[in-house]
Design a protein around this motif. Structure first.
Motif, mmCIF file in Angstrom:
data_model
loop_
_atom_site.group_PDB
_atom_site.id
_atom_site.type_symbol
_atom_site.label_atom_id
_atom_site.label_comp_id
_atom_site.label_asym_id
_atom_site.label_seq_id
_atom_site.Cartn_x
_atom_site.Cartn_y
_atom_site.Cartn_z
ATOM 1 N N HIS A 67 69.846 -1.479 11.672
ATOM 2 C CA HIS A 67 71.179 -1.874 11.203
ATOM 3 C C HIS A 67 71.127 -2.608 9.862
ATOM 4 N N TYR A 68 69.931 -2.793 9.321
ATOM 5 C CA TYR A 68 69.752 -3.626 8.123
ATOM 6 C C TYR A 68 70.205 -2.956 6.830
ATOM 7 N N ASN A 69 70.617 -3.812 5.909
ATOM 8 C CA ASN A 69 70.830 -3.423 4.519
ATOM 9 C C ASN A 69 69.504 -3.657 3.772
ATOM 10 N N PRO A 70 69.427 -3.387 2.483
ATOM 11 C CA PRO A 70 68.160 -3.557 1.769
ATOM 12 C C PRO A 70 67.692 -5.004 1.595
ATOM 13 N N ILE A 71 68.564 -5.982 1.883
ATOM 14 C CA ILE A 71 68.155 -7.380 1.691
ATOM 15 C C ILE A 71 67.734 -8.067 2.993
ATOM 16 N N GLY A 72 67.592 -7.286 4.077
ATOM 17 C CA GLY A 72 66.997 -7.814 5.296
ATOM 18 C C GLY A 72 67.926 -8.454 6.301
ATOM 19 N N SER A 73 69.184 -8.066 6.290
ATOM 20 C CA SER A 73 70.114 -8.532 7.322
ATOM 21 C C SER A 73 71.019 -7.370 7.716
ATOM 22 N N VAL A 74 71.763 -7.542 8.791
ATOM 23 C CA VAL A 74 72.640 -6.474 9.273
ATOM 24 C C VAL A 74 73.701 -6.162 8.214
ATOM 25 N N HIS A 75 73.863 -4.889 7.950
ATOM 26 C CA HIS A 75 74.812 -4.406 6.946
ATOM 27 C C HIS A 75 76.241 -4.768 7.343
#
Length: 164
Positions: A67-75
């Motif tokens: 579920h992550y975005n490229p910065i390491g948290s859920v999008h």
């Protein structure tokens, strides 16, 4: 390091064909009981309908790195999908037989990040106001300790189910 994820879903035409045959609450309870298929997007995300009452629904999701975005948290789109589902289905749960809804808008406020370490999150939706043609609902995304992670409001258009 490559990861994969596999999931299954059922024919969405089955549940779509059941919309309006009974009340919205009956429809959602059929999904909750497994007698109607859940939406394919729920399978895609791993989201589950947990509770349905008149004007109130709860969806849950165990966040993972898928579920992550490229910065390491859920999008944020995952948050928005959960909140849109909770708000819309809260409205659905109030509809009489022969009626349906569609979302007109969704306003989301992201308050805290979510990661795989957050634990199961819940989107709790409830109807704020309902009229003949529109309804207003809100949804809150909560962590396991009921800390508010995000909030949304949604306007929904209400309409008769087209005859088939």
């Amino acid at each position: 390091m490559k990861r994969t994820r596999t999931y299954d879903w059922e024919d969405p035409a089955i549940s779509a064909g059941a919309v309006g045959r009974g009340s919205g609450l009956e429809f959602l309870r059929e999904i909750l009981a497994g007698r109607l298929p859940t939406a394919p997007v729920a399978a895609t995300l791993g989201m589950a309908l947990e509770k349905v009452d008149h004007g109130h629904v709860v969806f849950s999701l165990e966040p993972g790195e898928e579920h992550y975005n490229p910065i390491g948290s859920v999008h944020g789109g995952i948050y928005a999908t959960m909140l849109d589902s909770a708000a819309g289905c809260a409205v659905q749960s109030t509809l009489p037989q022969g009626m349906a809804y569609t979302s007109l808008d969704l306003t989301v406020k992201f308050l805290r990040p979510v990661t795989a370490d957050t634990g199961k999150v819940r989107a709790v939706g409830s109807v704020v106001s309902s009229g003949r043609r529109t309804a207003l609902a809100e949804a809150k995304l909560l962590d396991p300790t009921d800390r508010l992670l995000a909030h949304a409001t949604s306007s929904c258009m209400l309409f008769p189910v087209p005859a088939t």
